[in-house]
Design a protein around this motif. Structure first.
Motif, PDB file in Angstrom:
ATOM      1  N   LEU A 169     -26.225  16.974  18.496  1.00  0.00           N
ATOM      2  CA  LEU A 169     -25.117  17.646  17.838  1.00  0.00           C
ATOM      3  C   LEU A 169     -25.234  17.603  16.319  1.00  0.00           C
ATOM      4  N   ILE A 170     -26.012  16.662  15.807  1.00  0.00           N
ATOM      5  CA  ILE A 170     -26.145  16.503  14.362  1.00  0.00           C
ATOM      6  C   ILE A 170     -27.503  17.015  13.926  1.00  0.00           C
ATOM      7  N   THR A 171     -27.504  17.785  12.861  1.00  0.00           N
ATOM      8  CA  THR A 171     -28.739  18.251  12.254  1.00  0.00           C
ATOM      9  C   THR A 171     -28.940  17.499  10.951  1.00  0.00           C
ATOM     10  N   SER A 175     -21.713  25.300   5.915  1.00  0.00           N
ATOM     11  CA  SER A 175     -22.394  25.526   7.179  1.00  0.00           C
ATOM     12  C   SER A 175     -21.476  25.242   8.355  1.00  0.00           C
ATOM     13  N   SER A 176     -21.750  25.917   9.438  1.00  0.00           N
ATOM     14  CA  SER A 176     -20.976  25.717  10.659  1.00  0.00           C
ATOM     15  C   SER A 176     -21.526  24.556  11.487  1.00  0.00           C
ATOM     16  N   SER A 177     -22.591  23.927  11.035  1.00  0.00           N
ATOM     17  CA  SER A 177     -23.197  22.815  11.770  1.00  0.00           C
ATOM     18  C   SER A 177     -22.742  21.473  11.211  1.00  0.00           C
ATOM     19  N   GLY A 182     -34.591  11.814  18.105  1.00  0.00           N
ATOM     20  CA  GLY A 182     -33.816  12.691  18.967  1.00  0.00           C
ATOM     21  C   GLY A 182     -32.922  13.689  18.263  1.00  0.00           C
ATOM     22  N   HIS A 183     -32.951  13.714  16.937  1.00  0.00           N
ATOM     23  CA  HIS A 183     -32.099  14.653  16.206  1.00  0.00           C
ATOM     24  C   HIS A 183     -32.908  15.832  15.676  1.00  0.00           C
ATOM     25  N   PHE A 209     -30.830  28.612  -0.277  1.00  0.00           N
ATOM     26  CA  PHE A 209     -29.382  28.765  -0.143  1.00  0.00           C
ATOM     27  C   PHE A 209     -29.118  29.396   1.221  1.00  0.00           C
ATOM     28  N   VAL A 210     -28.797  28.562   2.192  1.00  0.00           N
ATOM     29  CA  VAL A 210     -28.653  29.052   3.560  1.00  0.00           C
ATOM     30  C   VAL A 210     -27.290  29.687   3.780  1.00  0.00           C
ATOM     31  N   SER A 211     -27.254  30.627   4.703  1.00  0.00           N
ATOM     32  CA  SER A 211     -25.985  31.249   5.083  1.00  0.00           C
ATOM     33  C   SER A 211     -25.218  30.314   6.006  1.00  0.00           C
ATOM     34  N   ARG A 212     -23.965  30.623   6.214  1.00  0.00           N
ATOM     35  CA  ARG A 212     -23.063  29.764   6.986  1.00  0.00           C
ATOM     36  C   ARG A 212     -23.597  29.424   8.374  1.00  0.00           C
ATOM     37  N   ASP A 213     -24.162  30.372   9.068  1.00  0.00           N
ATOM     38  CA  ASP A 213     -24.610  30.169  10.447  1.00  0.00           C
ATOM     39  C   ASP A 213     -26.119  29.993  10.590  1.00  0.00           C
ATOM     40  N   CYS A 214     -26.815  29.866   9.493  1.00  0.00           N
ATOM     41  CA  CYS A 214     -28.277  29.785   9.530  1.00  0.00           C
ATOM     42  C   CYS A 214     -28.778  28.639  10.398  1.00  0.00           C
ATOM     43  N   LEU A 215     -28.244  27.452  10.192  1.00  0.00           N
ATOM     44  CA  LEU A 215     -28.752  26.296  10.926  1.00  0.00           C
ATOM     45  C   LEU A 215     -28.414  26.382  12.412  1.00  0.00           C
ATOM     46  N   THR A 216     -27.252  26.908  12.729  1.00  0.00           N
ATOM     47  CA  THR A 216     -26.888  27.121  14.131  1.00  0.00           C
ATOM     48  C   THR A 216     -27.837  28.127  14.768  1.00  0.00           C
ATOM     49  N   SER A 217     -28.162  29.191  14.053  1.00  0.00           N
ATOM     50  CA  SER A 217     -29.089  30.206  14.561  1.00  0.00           C
ATOM     51  C   SER A 217     -30.487  29.636  14.772  1.00  0.00           C
ATOM     52  N   LEU A 218     -30.946  28.804  13.833  1.00  0.00           N
ATOM     53  CA  LEU A 218     -32.262  28.183  13.992  1.00  0.00           C
ATOM     54  C   LEU A 218     -32.303  27.319  15.245  1.00  0.00           C
ATOM     55  N   ARG A 219     -31.239  26.555  15.462  1.00  0.00           N
ATOM     56  CA  ARG A 219     -31.170  25.683  16.638  1.00  0.00           C
ATOM     57  C   ARG A 219     -31.195  26.522  17.914  1.00  0.00           C
TER      58      ARG A 219
END
Length: 132
Positions: free
Chosen positions: A3-5, A28-30, A86-87, A97-107
Motif C-alpha cells: 500500500l505504501i510507495t 499524489s493520490s498514493s 516488499g514495498h 514533477f509527477v501528476s496526481r495519479d502518476c504513481l497509482t498509474s505506474l503501480r
C-alpha cells in the motif's frame, strides 16, 4: 501489492526544483514515503530543501546525507537501502514533477502486466521519450 510507495530522490542543490518535485508528490493520490538523498549540496541548499519538505505534512520524508557528490547510482543505492522489503519503489530525479495519479498509474501498469519496472513518459529527454 504493497500500500505504501517509497520514492527515492537524489538531489544536489537546486532547492527550488526539489521543492516543486515535493509539492507535486504531496498532491499524489498514493500513500508515499519519500527518501531524499542529499548528494553534496551546500548547507544553505540543504536547509532550503529541508524547509520545503517540512511544508508538506502529508509526506513522510527521511534524509540521507552525503557531504560530497557520490554520483547518481551511489545516491540511489543509499536510498534503496532504507526501503523495507516488499514495498514498491519509484526513483525520481529532483526535476520530475509527477501528476496526481502518476504513481497509482505506474503501480497498476506494473501489476496488471506482471512487469517489475515501469516509468512515466517524459517530455524533456528528447523526442524518443514523447508519446506521439
Amino acid at each position: 501489492m504493497s500500500l505504501i510507495t517509497y520514492v527515492v530522490i537524489p538531489f544536489v542543490g537546486a532547492a527550488d526544483i526539489t521543492s516543486e518535485c515535493l509539492r507535486c508528490l504531496s498532491e499524489s493520490s498514493s500513500e508515499l514515503r519519500v527518501i531524499l538523498v542529499n548528494n553534496g549540496s551546500s548547507e544553505n541548499e540543504l536547509l532550503l530543501v529541508c524547509a520545503a519538505a517540512a511544508k508538506h505534512a502529508n509526506l513522510h520524508v527521511q534524509f540521507v546525507d552525503f557531504p560530497k557528490n557520490t554520483g547518481f547510482t551511489c545516491a540511489v543505492n543509499a536510498g534503496l537501502k532504507r526501503v523495507p522489503p516488499g514495498h514498491d519503489v519509484v526513483i525520481l530525479n529532483n526535476d520530475c514533477f509527477v501528476s496526481r495519479d502518476c504513481l497509482t498509474s505506474l503501480r497498476k501498469t506494473s501489476y496488471a502486466n506482471g512487469i517489475a519496472i515501469t516509468g512515466p513518459i517524459t517530455t524533456d529527454d528528447g523526442a524518443e521519450s514523447i508519446r506521439k
